[in-house]
Scaffold this motif. Structure first.
Motif, PDB file in Angstrom:
ATOM      1  N   VAL A 184       0.815  -1.221   0.000  1.00  0.00           N
ATOM      2  CA  VAL A 184       0.000   0.000   0.000  1.00  0.00           C
ATOM      3  C   VAL A 184       0.849   1.271   0.000  1.00  0.00           C
ATOM      4  CG1 VAL A 184      -1.932  -1.177   1.115  1.00  0.00           C
ATOM      5  CG2 VAL A 184      -0.243   0.020   2.535  1.00  0.00           C
ATOM      6  N   GLY A 185       2.175   1.126  -0.105  1.00  0.00           N
ATOM      7  CA  GLY A 185       3.029   2.296  -0.188  1.00  0.00           C
ATOM      8  C   GLY A 185       3.415   2.908   1.145  1.00  0.00           C
ATOM      9  N   ALA A 186       3.258   2.151   2.237  1.00  0.00           N
ATOM     10  CA  ALA A 186       3.659   2.633   3.564  1.00  0.00           C
ATOM     11  C   ALA A 186       5.080   2.171   3.870  1.00  0.00           C
ATOM     12  CB  ALA A 186       2.689   2.128   4.630  1.00  0.00           C
ATOM     13  N   THR A 187       5.669   2.739   4.910  1.00  0.00           N
ATOM     14  CA  THR A 187       7.039   2.437   5.309  1.00  0.00           C
ATOM     15  C   THR A 187       7.028   1.700   6.645  1.00  0.00           C
ATOM     16  OG1 THR A 187       7.899   4.398   4.185  1.00  0.00           O
ATOM     17  CG2 THR A 187       9.292   3.418   5.896  1.00  0.00           C
ATOM     18  N   ALA A 188       7.595   0.491   6.665  1.00  0.00           N
ATOM     19  CA  ALA A 188       7.629  -0.324   7.879  1.00  0.00           C
ATOM     20  C   ALA A 188       8.949  -0.129   8.606  1.00  0.00           C
ATOM     21  CB  ALA A 188       7.439  -1.799   7.535  1.00  0.00           C
ATOM     22  N   ILE A 189       8.857   0.165   9.903  1.00  0.00           N
ATOM     23  CA  ILE A 189      10.024   0.287  10.769  1.00  0.00           C
ATOM     24  C   ILE A 189       9.968  -0.854  11.769  1.00  0.00           C
ATOM     25  CG2 ILE A 189      11.256   1.716  12.430  1.00  0.00           C
ATOM     26  CD1 ILE A 189       9.873   4.161  11.181  1.00  0.00           C
ATOM     27  N   ALA A 190      10.923  -1.763  11.681  1.00  0.00           N
ATOM     28  CA  ALA A 190      10.968  -2.907  12.593  1.00  0.00           C
ATOM     29  C   ALA A 190      11.716  -2.527  13.859  1.00  0.00           C
ATOM     30  CB  ALA A 190      11.654  -4.088  11.916  1.00  0.00           C
ATOM     31  N   ILE A 191      11.241  -3.035  14.997  1.00  0.00           N
ATOM     32  CA  ILE A 191      11.936  -2.854  16.264  1.00  0.00           C
ATOM     33  C   ILE A 191      12.324  -4.232  16.777  1.00  0.00           C
ATOM     34  CG2 ILE A 191      11.769  -2.026  18.635  1.00  0.00           C
ATOM     35  CD1 ILE A 191       9.778   0.057  17.694  1.00  0.00           C
ATOM     36  N   THR A 192      13.617  -4.423  17.008  1.00  0.00           N
ATOM     37  CA  THR A 192      14.128  -5.691  17.509  1.00  0.00           C
ATOM     38  C   THR A 192      15.066  -5.412  18.672  1.00  0.00           C
ATOM     39  OG1 THR A 192      15.199  -7.779  16.845  1.00  0.00           O
ATOM     40  CG2 THR A 192      16.089  -5.747  15.890  1.00  0.00           C
ATOM     41  N   ARG A 193      15.164  -6.348  19.594  1.00  0.00           N
ATOM     42  CA  ARG A 193      15.910  -6.088  20.828  1.00  0.00           C
ATOM     43  C   ARG A 193      17.414  -6.054  20.602  1.00  0.00           C
ATOM     44  NH1 ARG A 193      17.908  -9.112  24.849  1.00  0.00           N
ATOM     45  NH2 ARG A 193      17.144 -11.035  23.923  1.00  0.00           N
ATOM     46  N   THR A 194      17.946  -7.028  19.834  1.00  0.00           N
ATOM     47  CA  THR A 194      19.386  -7.095  19.582  1.00  0.00           C
ATOM     48  C   THR A 194      19.653  -7.008  18.087  1.00  0.00           C
ATOM     49  OG1 THR A 194      19.555  -9.500  19.309  1.00  0.00           O
ATOM     50  CG2 THR A 194      19.565  -8.652  21.566  1.00  0.00           C
ATOM     51  N   ARG A 195      20.921  -6.805  17.733  1.00  0.00           N
ATOM     52  CA  ARG A 195      21.246  -6.654  16.317  1.00  0.00           C
ATOM     53  C   ARG A 195      21.366  -7.998  15.600  1.00  0.00           C
ATOM     54  NH1 ARG A 195      24.649  -3.651  14.233  1.00  0.00           N
ATOM     55  NH2 ARG A 195      24.492  -1.975  15.758  1.00  0.00           N
ATOM     56  N   ALA A 196      21.175  -9.124  16.319  1.00  0.00           N
ATOM     57  CA  ALA A 196      21.354 -10.446  15.714  1.00  0.00           C
ATOM     58  C   ALA A 196      20.466 -10.652  14.487  1.00  0.00           C
ATOM     59  CB  ALA A 196      21.087 -11.532  16.753  1.00  0.00           C
ATOM     60  N   LYS A 197      19.277 -10.074  14.504  1.00  0.00           N
ATOM     61  CA  LYS A 197      18.331 -10.288  13.411  1.00  0.00           C
ATOM     62  C   LYS A 197      18.190  -9.065  12.490  1.00  0.00           C
ATOM     63  CE  LYS A 197      15.524 -13.604  16.044  1.00  0.00           C
ATOM     64  NZ  LYS A 197      14.170 -13.911  16.602  1.00  0.00           N
TER      65      LYS A 197
END
Length: 329
Positions: A169-182
């Motif tokens: 749909v043209g939106a921007t997803a910002i992922a939040i993760t606890r550690t940089r492993a993923k």
């Protein structure tokens, strides 16, 4: 006779028993599927552990998702033929239509013919994640072009589905993760940006990525102490959809942030869509279009054989995967 997984008591993965059982003919409004693949869900681990919203009646089947071939139909079923390759939109009873096994009787109205470009493994991994994400993001939050959406528990299948739907749909997803492993895996899976919460200030980073506006939509199954910074990261008039309670810690209510930003905080359940025929029809149309075009493509973390169902549950509980764990039959 068919091999069926049942539990006779609550407990760890060792209570999952593979048994040879007679499977009755489907009821008038049911379809019997020769199961080829089974998508695993954390709900099934919770059910097995006696931590789910539904009580078991022992011995109990379990399982929400499956894909396979129609082998029998009830007398009232139309629009489906024996031999059709199908996927299952998960019913609202984890045990009555349990999918763990070689044969499963399931509600006909939740059976969907699979697109030709979808494998059985992908079809078994599709419907729970995409219906869950669609109901929250598209149906309720009205996610659209130019929006920012924060996605927590981002490496889950639903989190990955949210990235794909945002792109559609043209939106921007910002992922939040606890550690940089993923972090890199999340970027590879479609997140536009990834915030590592153990190393970065979530609010500061979101505001930088959104030119100080904040995210209009938050999609969160965690709750707990992270709830407050999520609301602080939101745009004025934004909506936060809470669809789980993964954190064991209390969830604070950020009253002044909610008031100052005129925020909407909504509890959301997958059942809201499956129990509404019109919403479910809209979900099917959107998701099938995405699957057929390739815009939606389930990410498979690992597959296991049916004989290895205990090992598959242990792997799921280890929380190291990116995407869906699937049993092949």
């Amino acid at each position: 006779m068919a091999r069926i997984v049942r539990i006779h008591e609550y407990g760890d993965a060792s209570v999952l028993k593979l048994e040879d059982l007679d499977v009755p003919a489907p009821a008038a409004d049911e379809v019997q599927i020769g199961v080829k693949a089974i998508g695993l869900n954390r709900a099934e681990v919770m059910f097995r552990n006696h931590a789910y919203l539904q009580e078991a009646e022992f011995p109990s089947r379990l399982g929400y998702e499956a894909a396979g071939v129609v082998v029998a139909m009830g007398s009232a079923v139309t629009g489906i033929r024996i031999g059709d390759a199908v996927g299952l939109i998960p019913p609202l009873d984890i045990a009555r239509w349990g999918t763990y096994g070689e044969l499963a009787n399931v509600p006909a109205h939740l059976v969907v013919k699979s697109p030709d470009n979808l494998s059985f493994v992908e079809a078994a991994a599709a419907w729970m994640q995409y219906v869950t994400a669609w109901g929250a993001l598209i149906e309720q939050a009205k996610l659209q072009q130019g929006d920012f959406v924060l996605v927590t528990a981002a490496s889950s299948s639903v989190g990955l589905a949210a990235f794909q739907m945002a792109r559609m749909v043209g939106a921007t997803a910002i992922a939040i993760t606890r550690t940089r492993a993923k972090k890199q895996a999340l970027l590879d899976a479609g997140a536009a940006h990834v915030i590592v919460s153990d190393e970065e200030d979530v609010v500061e980073r979101v505001m930088a990525l959104t030119d100080g506006q904040g995210a209009r939509v938050v999609f969160d199954p965690v709750g707990g102490p992270s709830f407050e910074p999520l609301t602080q990261s939101m745009a004025r008039g934004g909506i936060l959809l809470e669809y789980g309670a993964l954190s064991p810690e209390p969830t604070p209510f950020p009253l002044f942030t909610v008031l100052a930003k005129s925020l909407t905080l909504k509890g959301y359940l997958y059942a809201e869509i499956v129990s509404d025929p019109q919403a479910l029809s809209r979900a099917k149309a959107f998701i099938l279009e995405g699957l057929e075009s390739g815009a939606l493509r389930p990410i498979i973390a690992r597959t296991f054989a049916l004989n290895d169902i205990q090992e598959a549950h242990r792997y799921l509980e280890a929380n190291q995967q990116i995407g869906k764990v699937v049993i092949t039959v």
